[in-house]
Design an enzyme around this catalytic site. Structure first.
Site, short mmCIF file in Angstrom:
data_model
loop_
_atom_site.label_atom_id
_atom_site.label_comp_id
_atom_site.label_asym_id
_atom_site.label_seq_id
_atom_site.Cartn_x
_atom_site.Cartn_y
_atom_site.Cartn_z
N MET A 1 0.84 -1.20 0.00
CA MET A 1 0.00 0.00 0.00
C MET A 1 0.88 1.26 0.00
O MET A 1 0.42 2.36 0.30
CB MET A 1 -0.94 0.00 1.21
CG MET A 1 -1.90 -1.19 1.18
SD MET A 1 -3.41 -0.93 2.10
CE MET A 1 -2.77 -0.66 3.74
N SER B 1 4.17 1.40 7.85
CA SER B 1 3.91 2.72 7.25
C SER B 1 3.19 3.61 8.25
O SER B 1 3.33 4.84 8.21
CB SER B 1 3.05 2.56 6.00
OG SER B 1 3.65 1.66 5.10
N GLN C 1 -2.86 -12.11 7.77
CA GLN C 1 -2.99 -11.85 6.33
C GLN C 1 -2.25 -12.92 5.53
O GLN C 1 -2.78 -13.47 4.56
CB GLN C 1 -2.43 -10.47 6.01
CG GLN C 1 -2.24 -10.18 4.55
CD GLN C 1 -1.85 -8.73 4.31
OE1 GLN C 1 -2.71 -7.86 4.38
NE2 GLN C 1 -0.60 -8.48 4.04
N HIS D 1 9.23 -3.41 3.50
CA HIS D 1 8.82 -3.62 2.10
C HIS D 1 10.04 -3.95 1.23
O HIS D 1 9.98 -4.82 0.36
CB HIS D 1 8.18 -2.36 1.54
CG HIS D 1 6.91 -1.92 2.21
ND1 HIS D 1 6.83 -0.77 2.96
CD2 HIS D 1 5.67 -2.46 2.22
CE1 HIS D 1 5.59 -0.63 3.40
NE2 HIS D 1 4.86 -1.63 2.98
N TYR E 1 4.09 4.00 0.82
CA TYR E 1 4.79 4.62 1.95
C TYR E 1 5.84 3.62 2.46
O TYR E 1 5.82 3.19 3.61
CB TYR E 1 3.82 5.07 3.05
CG TYR E 1 4.35 6.31 3.74
CD1 TYR E 1 4.22 7.55 3.14
CD2 TYR E 1 5.02 6.23 4.95
CE1 TYR E 1 4.75 8.69 3.74
CE2 TYR E 1 5.56 7.35 5.55
CZ TYR E 1 5.42 8.57 4.95
OH TYR E 1 5.94 9.70 5.53
N GLN F 1 -10.52 -2.69 2.03
CA GLN F 1 -10.07 -3.35 3.26
C GLN F 1 -10.10 -2.41 4.46
O GLN F 1 -9.66 -2.78 5.55
CB GLN F 1 -8.69 -3.98 3.08
CG GLN F 1 -7.55 -3.00 2.91
CD GLN F 1 -6.28 -3.71 2.47
OE1 GLN F 1 -6.20 -4.28 1.37
NE2 GLN F 1 -5.27 -3.72 3.32
N LYS G 1 4.87 -10.02 9.53
CA LYS G 1 4.29 -9.05 10.47
C LYS G 1 2.77 -9.13 10.43
O LYS G 1 2.11 -9.10 11.46
CB LYS G 1 4.73 -7.63 10.14
CG LYS G 1 4.11 -6.61 11.10
CD LYS G 1 4.56 -5.20 10.79
CE LYS G 1 3.68 -4.53 9.77
NZ LYS G 1 2.42 -4.01 10.30
P1 AMP Z 1 1.48 -2.84 3.50
O1 AMP Z 1 2.03 -1.80 2.58
O2 AMP Z 1 1.45 -2.43 4.93
O3 AMP Z 1 0.18 -3.41 3.00
O4 AMP Z 1 2.52 -4.04 3.46
C1 AMP Z 1 2.87 -4.64 2.25
C2 AMP Z 1 3.62 -5.91 2.54
O5 AMP Z 1 4.79 -5.62 3.30
C3 AMP Z 1 2.78 -6.89 3.39
O6 AMP Z 1 3.01 -8.21 2.93
C4 AMP Z 1 3.34 -6.69 4.76
O7 AMP Z 1 3.20 -7.83 5.59
C5 AMP Z 1 4.80 -6.43 4.46
N1 AMP Z 1 5.42 -5.72 5.58
C6 AMP Z 1 4.96 -4.59 6.19
N2 AMP Z 1 5.76 -4.27 7.23
C7 AMP Z 1 6.73 -5.20 7.28
C8 AMP Z 1 7.86 -5.42 8.13
N3 AMP Z 1 8.14 -4.61 9.15
N4 AMP Z 1 8.65 -6.49 7.87
C9 AMP Z 1 8.37 -7.33 6.84
N5 AMP Z 1 7.32 -7.18 6.00
C10 AMP Z 1 6.53 -6.13 6.21
#
Ligand code: AMP
Length: 282
Positions: A30, A186, A153, A37, A32, A61, A149
């Protein structure tokens, strides 16, 4: 690095790659972006010929009361980070491109999507599973990368892929943390300096809970009580859920006799944070 805003343009570009037998790794995000990531990106690049990152803040979501409109966004910075990281293609669709008409088809996992965070955020995992299924159909990746994390999901996506025979390999990537243990997110940018300090209690409590399990304590309720006491003592932190679950299917565990995951959800100031830690009994 190429940026694509439309499904047709991305498909045309990836179709050419696929015809020459090249593997495609997908990292859905998503935006940021932070080092968590970028770790997913690093893994995708190491294991595939082509790496595609999607950036899409998915409205379905988020509940109406949640932070869709205030979710942090910085497309220019994200694109620069991804270009530096050696990504081949970035997919940045608008909401109209992904949802040109109201969906009549959605994916819900029962009970997996309704338990734990699904209780705190009703409908959340249906939004996630449906948009990820759309991304899988758009990109048709060989492998897709998700962070541990967001453990529920990851479990939801693995189960959806199993249930629906989706030909994608799901790769889980360990949580990347700040030096003091806070899981990178983020949303951390929205923590005040005081909240940022308070948020450390989550990873500390998880670490202590995992240490108890690894030292042979097997009574989940006892461990949860100690962790709860630690977290609720921290001003500014409102505990929303704390659970010890079977690491494979998130079934509740009373006596810890198999690999488990400890999951926490808490509001810190205005921000809903989640974290997890896996543990194996001694
Ligand atoms: P998001 O942008 O928050 O939807 O996250 C995108 C992907 O990055 C998802 O698969 C998250 O689980 C993963 N992610 C977010 N934060 C972390 C983190 N601190 N360590 C590893 N993966 C992460």
């Amino acid at each position: 690095m190429e940026r694509y805003d439309t499904i047709d343009a991305l498909r045309a570009a990836l179709g050419r790659a696929r015809q020459t037998g090249r593997s495609i790794g997908l990292v859905p995000t998503m935006g940021y972006l932070h080092a968590g990531h970028l770790e997913l990106v690093r893994r995708a690049r190491a294991e595939n010929d082509i790496t595609v990152v999607s950036i899409f803040v998915n409205p379905t979501q988020f509940a109406p009361s949640e932070d869709f409109s205030t979710y942090p966004r910085d497309m220019e910075r994200d694109l620069a980070l991804l270009a530096q990281s050696g990504v081949d293609a970035v997919f940045t669709p608008g909401v109209e491109e992904m949802y040109p008409q109201p969906l009549q088809t959605t994916i819900s996992l029962k009970p997996l999507g309704d338990i734990l965070i699904g209780k705190v955020r009703p409908g959340h995992f249906s939004g996630v599973a449906t948009v990820v299924a759309k991304l899988f159909n758009i990109v048709q990746p060989t492998r897709a990368y998700f962070g541990e994390k967001d453990f529920q999901q990851l479990t939801v996506i693995r189960r959806m892929v199993d249930d629906l025979n989706v030909p994608v390999e799901i790769v889980g990537v360990p949580t990347v943390r700040e030096v003091d243990g806070l899981a990178m997110s983020s949303r951390n940018v929205r923590l005040s300096p005081q909240d940022r300090q308070a948020a450390r209690v989550l990873s500390k409590a998880l670490f202590e809970g995992a240490a108890m399990i690894e030292a042979g304590e097997s009574d989940a309720a006892g461990i949860l009580a100690k962790m709860t006491a630690r977290i609720v003592a921290e001003p500014g932190v409102t505990l929303r859920s704390l659970d010890i679950c079977d690491a494979r299917d998130l079934a509740p565990v009373e006596t810890i006799d198999r690999p488990v995951v400890v999951l926490v959800t808490a509001e810190v100031g205005p921000v809903l944070l989640i974290d997890q830690r896996e543990a194996r009994p001694a």
